[in-house]
Design a protein around this motif. Structure first.
Motif, PDB file in Angstrom:
ATOM      1  N   ALA A  76      12.545  23.316 -24.485  1.00 59.70           N
ATOM      2  CA  ALA A  76      12.855  23.686 -23.096  1.00 59.70           C
ATOM      3  C   ALA A  76      13.665  22.592 -22.409  1.00 59.70           C
ATOM      4  O   ALA A  76      14.601  22.867 -21.650  1.00 59.70           O
ATOM      5  N   VAL A  77      13.324  21.327 -22.695  1.00 59.72           N
ATOM      6  CA  VAL A  77      14.074  20.215 -22.098  1.00 59.72           C
ATOM      7  C   VAL A  77      15.502  20.179 -22.627  1.00 59.72           C
ATOM      8  O   VAL A  77      16.455  19.960 -21.881  1.00 59.72           O
ATOM      9  N   VAL A  78      15.677  20.410 -23.928  1.00 53.17           N
ATOM     10  CA  VAL A  78      17.028  20.396 -24.513  1.00 53.17           C
ATOM     11  C   VAL A  78      17.875  21.498 -23.903  1.00 53.17           C
ATOM     12  O   VAL A  78      19.048  21.290 -23.554  1.00 53.17           O
ATOM     13  N   HIS A  79      17.297  22.682 -23.758  1.00 57.43           N
ATOM     14  CA  HIS A  79      18.052  23.787 -23.145  1.00 57.43           C
ATOM     15  C   HIS A  79      18.401  23.472 -21.695  1.00 57.43           C
ATOM     16  O   HIS A  79      19.512  23.758 -21.245  1.00 57.43           O
ATOM     17  N   ARG A  80      17.481  22.886 -20.972  1.00 58.41           N
ATOM     18  CA  ARG A  80      17.768  22.536 -19.574  1.00 58.41           C
ATOM     19  C   ARG A  80      18.844  21.468 -19.509  1.00 58.41           C
ATOM     20  O   ARG A  80      19.712  21.488 -18.632  1.00 58.41           O
ATOM     21  N   ARG A  81      18.833  20.549 -20.455  1.00 59.14           N
ATOM     22  CA  ARG A  81      19.857  19.504 -20.485  1.00 59.14           C
ATOM     23  C   ARG A  81      21.250  20.101 -20.641  1.00 59.14           C
ATOM     24  O   ARG A  81      22.213  19.640 -20.041  1.00 59.14           O
ATOM     25  N   GLU A  82      21.373  21.133 -21.460  1.00 58.70           N
ATOM     26  CA  GLU A  82      22.675  21.759 -21.664  1.00 58.70           C
ATOM     27  C   GLU A  82      23.072  22.639 -20.491  1.00 58.70           C
ATOM     28  O   GLU A  82      24.245  22.926 -20.305  1.00 58.70           O
ATOM     29  N   ASP A  83      22.098  23.071 -19.682  1.00 56.65           N
ATOM     30  CA  ASP A  83      22.383  23.968 -18.557  1.00 56.65           C
ATOM     31  C   ASP A  83      22.358  23.270 -17.211  1.00 56.65           C
ATOM     32  O   ASP A  83      22.313  23.919 -16.168  1.00 56.65           O
ATOM     33  N   ASP A  84      22.399  21.910 -17.195  1.00 61.97           N
ATOM     34  CA  ASP A  84      22.183  21.202 -15.933  1.00 61.97           C
ATOM     35  C   ASP A  84      23.344  21.321 -14.962  1.00 61.97           C
ATOM     36  O   ASP A  84      23.260  20.826 -13.839  1.00 61.97           O
ATOM     37  N   ALA A  85      24.424  22.022 -15.353  1.00 63.15           N
ATOM     38  CA  ALA A  85      25.536  22.274 -14.425  1.00 63.15           C
ATOM     39  C   ALA A  85      25.640  23.762 -14.139  1.00 63.15           C
ATOM     40  O   ALA A  85      26.719  24.320 -13.990  1.00 63.15           O
ATOM     41  N   GLY A  86      24.499  24.438 -14.107  1.00 62.24           N
ATOM     42  CA  GLY A  86      24.496  25.889 -13.921  1.00 62.24           C
ATOM     43  C   GLY A  86      24.715  26.291 -12.476  1.00 62.24           C
ATOM     44  O   GLY A  86      25.414  25.634 -11.715  1.00 62.24           O
ATOM     45  N   GLU A  87      24.035  27.365 -12.088  1.00 65.10           N
ATOM     46  CA  GLU A  87      24.288  27.950 -10.771  1.00 65.10           C
ATOM     47  C   GLU A  87      24.049  26.977  -9.636  1.00 65.10           C
ATOM     48  O   GLU A  87      24.783  26.962  -8.658  1.00 65.10           O
ATOM     49  N   GLY A  88      23.057  26.166  -9.742  1.00 69.60           N
ATOM     50  CA  GLY A  88      22.733  25.295  -8.634  1.00 69.60           C
ATOM     51  C   GLY A  88      23.609  24.085  -8.529  1.00 69.60           C
ATOM     52  O   GLY A  88      23.462  23.295  -7.591  1.00 69.60           O
ATOM     53  N   GLY A  89      24.483  23.846  -9.503  1.00 72.96           N
ATOM     54  CA  GLY A  89      25.326  22.664  -9.459  1.00 72.96           C
ATOM     55  C   GLY A  89      24.734  21.545 -10.285  1.00 72.96           C
ATOM     56  O   GLY A  89      23.559  21.540 -10.625  1.00 72.96           O
ATOM     57  N   ALA A  90      25.597  20.570 -10.600  1.00 72.99           N
ATOM     58  CA  ALA A  90      25.195  19.480 -11.474  1.00 72.99           C
ATOM     59  C   ALA A  90      24.066  18.661 -10.870  1.00 72.99           C
ATOM     60  O   ALA A  90      23.159  18.224 -11.579  1.00 72.99           O
ATOM     61  N   ASP A  91      24.073  18.455  -9.566  1.00 74.70           N
ATOM     62  CA  ASP A  91      23.056  17.623  -8.934  1.00 74.70           C
ATOM     63  C   ASP A  91      21.687  18.281  -9.013  1.00 74.70           C
ATOM     64  O   ASP A  91      20.683  17.630  -9.314  1.00 74.70           O
ATOM     65  N   VAL A  92      21.643  19.585  -8.749  1.00 78.04           N
ATOM     66  CA  VAL A  92      20.388  20.308  -8.833  1.00 78.04           C
ATOM     67  C   VAL A  92      19.843  20.268 -10.259  1.00 78.04           C
ATOM     68  O   VAL A  92      18.671  19.995 -10.504  1.00 78.04           O
ATOM     69  N   GLY A  93      20.744  20.513 -11.238  1.00 72.40           N
ATOM     70  CA  GLY A  93      20.325  20.488 -12.631  1.00 72.40           C
ATOM     71  C   GLY A  93      19.840  19.115 -13.059  1.00 72.40           C
ATOM     72  O   GLY A  93      18.868  18.994 -13.815  1.00 72.40           O
ATOM     73  N   ALA A  94      20.525  18.074 -12.585  1.00 70.90           N
ATOM     74  CA  ALA A  94      20.132  16.713 -12.947  1.00 70.90           C
ATOM     75  C   ALA A  94      18.750  16.385 -12.386  1.00 70.90           C
ATOM     76  O   ALA A  94      17.930  15.735 -13.052  1.00 70.90           O
ATOM     77  N   GLN A  95      18.492  16.814 -11.137  1.00 68.88           N
ATOM     78  CA  GLN A  95      17.177  16.563 -10.558  1.00 68.88           C
ATOM     79  C   GLN A  95      16.078  17.273 -11.339  1.00 68.88           C
ATOM     80  O   GLN A  95      15.010  16.712 -11.610  1.00 68.88           O
ATOM     81  N   ALA A  96      16.336  18.528 -11.716  1.00 72.80           N
ATOM     82  CA  ALA A  96      15.350  19.275 -12.493  1.00 72.80           C
ATOM     83  C   ALA A  96      15.118  18.606 -13.847  1.00 72.80           C
ATOM     84  O   ALA A  96      13.977  18.502 -14.323  1.00 72.80           O
ATOM     85  N   LEU A  97      16.219  18.125 -14.452  1.00 71.97           N
ATOM     86  CA  LEU A  97      16.098  17.481 -15.755  1.00 71.97           C
ATOM     87  C   LEU A  97      15.295  16.193 -15.652  1.00 71.97           C
ATOM     88  O   LEU A  97      14.499  15.869 -16.546  1.00 71.97           O
TER      89      LEU A  97
END
Length: 810
Positions: free
Chosen positions: A517-538
């Protein structure tokens, strides 16, 4: 003649099993060459790889034992003569053992020097007078044979205490019968399966006189840390008897019992695979074992085979006197000679050994006291001088042996075929009318030269019959492993091993799912919410991953076996627990475990620094193996008490992993977009994301996520499901003896904490922390871990034998 066979040549002037004196291959080897395609180096390599895979799939420890894909071939005419000679030697050794623990006429008549016997570690004075029912005292023997340059056979050493290798011999036969299936069916090869069926009948025959028609038999093992653990487990499976360790046994009411959960069951016969000094601490000071075991054997309450004290026959000095003893006791010469051996306890022989240290193999009579054998020609002058001093100081403790140039056999290596010296270990078992010899042997490749120093490469030994063989009823080349019977129930030790197996299996699966799940989130950290949102989630997910596993790079969380929290560490713990509980598991268990090990090895070799999607295929293969293992547990194991403990381990671990993961991910309020990504990954890690999407068709809100993961009793990855399943399992566990109140209270407390959550879980303090949720999750986590400890204390506690110490009583 195939290309590789044509280029094969013997390594020296000695005997070669394949080549005749003219250099031409013997007829049987020509057939083997054609059937095994010895003309193709590529095919040989494929055979070797297939054999290695089969061994791993059958649970052979990695790196501990390897099997060459080419067997040793012996014709039945030669084998018949060898078989008779082995039987004769076994009868002689039995007579010697009977005398040494009976009238000892061999010592009083001067046929054997007392120092040779009484100074040897294998002579157990406390075993004096103990008798095995029936004609023979020595139940089974092993003999290491090598063929001399002139083609004759010689015995290198005797194995009489706990002959190791019968399980390996059967495993080697099964593996080659698959890899060389067409050839195996085409040749008339004497089967070794019936030997094990007869061995079980002979074990029943030596049961104490008071036993019923179906005596309870068990194999006494030192446990999974023993170098022979696989051999012992495999032999127990072949015989259909359980494994027990010394701490599993107790002596009470004049009998030997196997500890069970809530019960005890009598044991009539012990097939011993534990050194004599580790059997009974009351009579073997300094050892471990079962207090009172020797007394039980002395009174006839239990039969132990091979009997305690049989290790004295392994003294290499005895080889010097066997010809004399054979003539005195049996009135006949030995049909099978021994390697020429000089016992230094006799002055003339000692002088000869010291004068010829540079060309003899020097062996201590008790390797445990003086170390292993040394090759005199490899020692420096100073080392020889030191050794001469040791021999002169304790001459009875040493022998010198003439080196034997063992015959060579074709062995597969990187570039094709090589001639390698091979030693055979044969096995014989006592029967009503003599000794029955296994129609085959376990071959071992030894280092080149006159040393007989063993390697880890084994060979199956095929005896080619002159008459057609009668097929086994199943049509298989050898009988399939039988699941061991349960005459002694399940011991607390074995139940604990299964609890550990379930726990580490679930730990491995949970880590794989979370890491994926972490690896998939790492690859999707620039998704709909933007890179910053994805980075925070990661960042949040990385923090949870470190808390649940270990603070390592993602790739090392898979492959680093030495760090607790990694997948490789969990798989290693699974393998050790499975090895210890081998007789309670389906053979299919090893297929799944070997698949996991191979996946980890491939990932270590890949090592390209890719910590992104490059890990996804590896994680997928690991998950496939773990799911297969779960299927084996569910569908191939009997759902008995042992299975219940395995399930308890899985359910407690799954519940604990869930609440520990929720702590760093949901107990602090974050921006809506960030929280949505975090919750989606948490649901993915706990196999619930698709269910959530069907129900809510939107980004995961916290209430819905907690409802699905904590309260939904139909979600097999949710907390409520685990607690309900645990309540059912714990209610049926035996052996609580009225002490389950604290165990049950811990489970009730977790259920109460979960029940209180809906009204207060989402309340936040001024800083955005969901304090009550965090406190509840933490309280549940430590109670779940305490619940596991309480299960062990209530059901699995058993006394452990400790080493006796004179200082303790001073």
């Amino acid at each position: 003649m195939t290309d590789l066979l044509a280029t094969y040549s013997a390594a020296g002037p000695g005997h070669d099993e394949m080549l005749q004196a003219t250099g031409a291959a013997r007829v049987a080897w020509e057939r083997l060459a054609a059937g095994a395609r010895l003309g193709s180096g590529q095919q040989l390599t494929a055979h070797a790889e297939e054999v290695a895979t089969l061994l791993a799939d059958h649970g052979v420890p990695d790196g501990g034992w390897a099997l060459d894909p080419l067997p040793v071939l012996l014709d039945e005419v030669e084998w018949t003569q060898l078989e008779g000679a082995i039987r004769q030697r076994s009868e002689l050794l039995d007579e010697i053992l009977t005398d040494l623990y009976g009238p000892r006429r061999l010592l009083t008549a001067g046929l054997l020097p007392p120092e040779l016997v009484l100074s040897h570690r294998g002579f157990v004075r406390a075993a004096d007078g103990i008798r095995v029912p029936g004609r023979h005292q020595l139940f089974c023997t092993g003999a290491d044979l090598a063929r001399n340059a002139d083609g004759s056979w010689a015995v290198m050493s005797v194995r009489s205490q706990a002959p190791v290798g019968m399980g390996y011999a059967m495993e080697g036969r099964r593996a080659l019968a698959q890899v060389l299936a067409g050839l195996y069916r085409g040749l008339r090869i004497r089967r070794i399966g019936p030997f094990f069926r007869d061995m079980l009948e002979h074990l029943r025959a030596v049961a104490p006189s008071g036993s019923d028609d179906d005596p309870r038999i068990a194999l006494l093992t030192a446990g999974p840390t023993s170098p022979a653990a696989f051999d012992e487990g495999y032999l127990a499976s072949m015989l259909g008897i359980p494994l027990v360790q010394p701490e599993d046994l107790l002596v009470e009411d004049g009998r030997v019992w196997a500890r069970g959960l809530g019960q005890r069951q009598a044991v009539d016969v012990l097939l011993r695979r534990v050194d004599a000094e580790d059997c009974d601490p009351l009579e073997q000071h300094g050892g471990r074992g079962t207090p009172g075991l020797l007394h039980a054997a002395r009174t006839g309450a239990v039969t132990i085979v091979n009997p305690l004290g049989s290790g004295v026959l392994e003294n290499p000095a005895l080889l010097t006197y066997l010809p004399r003893l054979s003539r005195a006791l049996r009135g006949e010469d030995l049909a099978l000679g021994s390697a020429v051996t000089y016992w230094c306890g006799e002055r003339s022989m000692c002088s000869h050994v010291i004068a010829n240290l540079g060309r003899l193999v020097i062996k201590p009579t008790s390797p445990h006291r003086h170390g292993s054998a040394v090759r005199g020609w490899e020692l420096t002058n100073d080392q020889r001088a030191d050794l001469a001093v040791q021999i002169a100081a304790q001459p009875w403790a040493w022998v010198g042996q003439e080196p034997v140039e063992a015959s060579t056999t074709p062995t597969v290596h990187a570039t094709g075929l090589a001639a390698r010296p091979t030693v055979l270990r044969t096995f014989a078992v006592a029967s009503a009318d003599g000794y029955q010899v296994m129609p085959g042997a376990l071959g071992t490749v030894v280092a080149p030269g006159p040393s007989a120093r063993r390697t880890d490469i084994a060979k199956d030994v095929w005896i080619l019959a002159t008459e057609p063989l009668r097929a086994t009823p199943s049509g298989r080349p050898e009988p399939v492993l039988r699941r061991p019977a349960e005459p002694t129930g399940i011991s607390p030790r074995a139940a604990g091993d299964l609890l550990e197996l379930g726990r580490w299996t679930e730990r491995a699966e949970g880590t794989v799912r979370l890491l994926r799940a972490v690896v998939h989130r790492r690859e999707d950290d620039a998704g709909e919410g933007g890179a910053d949102v994805g980075a925070q989630a990661l960042d949040v997910l990385h923090g949870a991953l470190r808390e649940v596993t270990a603070d390592l790079p993602l790739s090392q969380l898979i492959t680093e076996a030495g760090t607790r929290g990694t997948i490789a560490h969990a798989v290693g713990r699974m393998s050790r627990a499975a090895a210890s509980a081998r007789d309670h598991l389906s053979p299919d268990t090893w297929l799944a475990l070997s698949s996991l090990e191979r996946t980890l090895q491939r990932e270590r070799r890949r090592d390209d620094g890719d910590a992104g999607l490059g890990l996804v295929p590896t994680l997928g293969r690991l998950l496939e193996g773990l799911l297969a293992l779960g299927g084996v547990y569910a569908e191939s194991m009997v759902h008995d008490v042992g299975w219940s403990f395995l399930e308890v381990g899985r359910r407690v671990e799954r519940a604990h992993a869930l609440v520990v993961t929720l702590g760093p991910t949901v107990t602090t309020r974050r921006p809506v977009a960030v929280e949505a990504l975090v919750l989606e990954s948490v649901l993915m890690a706990h196999e619930s994301v698709l269910t959530h999407r069907r129900r809510y068709a939107s980004r995961p809100p916290l209430p819905g996520t907690l409802a699905l993961l904590l309260h939904d009793t139909t979600n097999p990855h949710g907390l409520a499901f685990q607690l309900a399943r645990l309540a059912e399992l714990l209610a049926d566990l035996p052996g609580a003896n009225g002490g389950a109140r604290s165990r049950d209270q811990l489970l009730v407390d977790v259920v109460d904490l979960l029940t209180e959550l809906p009204t207060t879980a989402l309340a936040e303090d001024a800083g955005g922390a969901r304090t009550h949720l965090a406190e509840s999750l933490e309280a549940m986590a430590w109670r779940l871990r305490a619940l596991e400890a309480e299960v062990r204390a209530v059901h699995l506690a058993s006394p452990r034998s400790a080493r006796w110490s004179a200082e303790a009583w001073a």
